[in-house]
Each structure stands twice: as C-alpha cells, then as structure tokens.
Design a protein around this motif. Structure first.
Motif: not given
Length: 279
Positions: A107-117, A119-120
C-alpha cells in the motif's frame, strides 16, 4: 501460513498470521523475513502458540521479503497479453531483471518517474525462493525450492521500455516499481499456483481480470528454466507475467498519473491499494 512484515520502512518486524486470525510476533525466532529464515522455514514445525500475540492496528505493511538478492521478471507469459502488446508468443520465457530497490510495501505510494509518458500497471503472481536452485531437472524439483507466493504489481514505464533504446530494464527499474504483498503465503496453504484469479482496478474501474491457468509457461516450469541461466537463492523473487488489460493494450486509455488509485487482488494472496505520486 501467512507471513508479513509490519512497521516503518527499513524497520519492519516479522509477523505470522495464525489460522485463528491472531498475529504472532516472529522475532523470538528471526529478526526478519530474509533468505536465511526462509531457507530454514518448515511451516509444519512452527509452534505458533509459543509466539507472543502482537497488535497490527495502524501498522504499515511492508514487502513480505527482506533484502532479496534479485528480482527476476518474466515477460509476455500470457497469450492474451502478448497479443495486446503486438508480440509473438515466445518460444521460451522472456527474462528481465528489476533492481531490488524497486521493492515497496503493498500500500506504499508508487511514484510516476520524472519524464514519464506511459507508466503502466501489471498484476502478477510472485514466487519467493526458499532453497538454492541450480540446474534443476524437473518442475517438481522447482516446486521443492519455493518458500511461498505473493501478489505483486510489476509497474512499468512503456516509453522507457520500448522507445528509449529497446532495453526492458529501463522501463521496469524506477523506484517503487515493485509493490509486493501484503503476505507471503506458503505453498501448503496456497494450493495450486495455476488456479488463481488476478484482478486490478484503476480509479475503481476493473482493468485486468485473468487467471494463472492461462500462463504460457507455468510457475514450476518457469523456475526450473531460470536455474539453467542463473542460480536462484533463498529470498529471491520471481514475478511471473501479467494477463491482458494493461493500458498498453487499451487504445485511448490514459496511462497512470499522480493521484490515480490502483488496487489489485490475487486469490488467497490478499489485496493492494495505492495512490500514485510524482517522483
């Protein structure tokens, strides 16, 4: 038997859930759920009544394996997922590696990477190794080295995976990209690993609804196969592929963004719920 780790990140304590629902502190037996403990684990010999009861109220749940040596991924292991990805059915398992520092709690936060277009998400069955495996001959040999199973989300950045030089590891390696858990369930309690339902929701919408029965390469065969290319050690994690329904295979569906809520369930392996953030 269900094993889990609770507490702040980096300071989790090991716990076992008894059949009556009580949580028992495993610290009289081990400081953590690491490879050394899993290598010696015999669920039938564990005297749960001798362990102190512990309260889990308000506790963060961490990944149910501490300090794995490696995380091995299997790609395109469901025919429907290969089809939606526009890929041929593989003749042998497609193998990639994920850094161990991608591992987080369920249940931890998932981080969308910088520069991501792109994320799946990918709901999958994870296998945790309990004995050293080298050049195993049969799927039965592989079954004998498995300590347990867990639910996992193999989060993937598709643009990094396919559009940035053709290296899958680029799309699999961002921090927080392997939420695992909540539990590690031992084989005696799980039953047949090829009879599990896998489901995933984004913002309440059901996106994936599959079964491990549809794997191209079943769990035990996959583990056997891997031991002819690498040594598997206690605590290693093998993630076994995802069914159809990923964003990649849903034209017009937006990829994951900060603020999205992802939930997933695997039969007898529990539920994950996370809200995405921005790296």
């Amino acid at each position: 038997m269900k094993l889990l780790r609770v507490g702040p990140a980096g300071a989790e304590r090991p716990v076992v859930l008894a059949p009556d629902g009580t949580a028992r502190d495993l610290r009289p037996l081990t400081p953590d759920l690491d490879g050394a403990f899993l290598a010696a684990l015999d669920p039938a010999a564990l005297d749960l009544a001798a362990l102190p009861v512990t309260d889990l109220a308000g506790e963060r749940v961490g990944p149910p394996v501490a300090r794995p040596g490696k995380i091995v991924g299997i790609g395109l292991n469901y025919r429907d997922h290969a089809a939606e990805a526009g890929a041929a059915i593989p003749a042998e398992p497609v193998v990639f590696l994920k850094p161990t520092n991608t591992l987080v709690g369920p249940n931890d936060q998932v981080l969308v990477p910088r520069g991501s277009e792109k994320t799946d998400y990918e709901v999958e069955l994870a296998v945790v190794i309990g004995r050293t495996g080298r050049y195993l001959e049969t799927p039965a040999d592989a079954a004998a080295i498995i300590a347990g199973y867990a639910a996992v989300n193999d989060v993937t950045e598709r643009a990094f995976q396919f559009d940035r030089g053709g290296q899958w590891d680029k799309g699999k390696s961002a921090e927080t990209f392997t939420p695992l858990g909540p539990w590690l369930v031992t084989p005696d309690e799980l039953g047949d690993p090829q009879a599990l339902d896998l489901r995933l929701w984004v913002n309440g919408e059901l996106r994936q609804d599959g079964s491990t029965a549809a794997m191209i390469f079943p769990v035990h065969e996959t583990v056997r196969y891997l031991t002819h290319f690498m040594r598997l050690d206690p605590g290693d994690i093998v993630i076994t592929g995802t069914p159809a329904g990923v964003t990649l295979g849903r034209p017009g569906t937006p990829f994951l963004r900060a603020g999205d809520k992802v939930a997933l369930e695997v039969t007898r392996l529990g539920r994950q719920e996370t809200t995405l953030g921005q790296a």
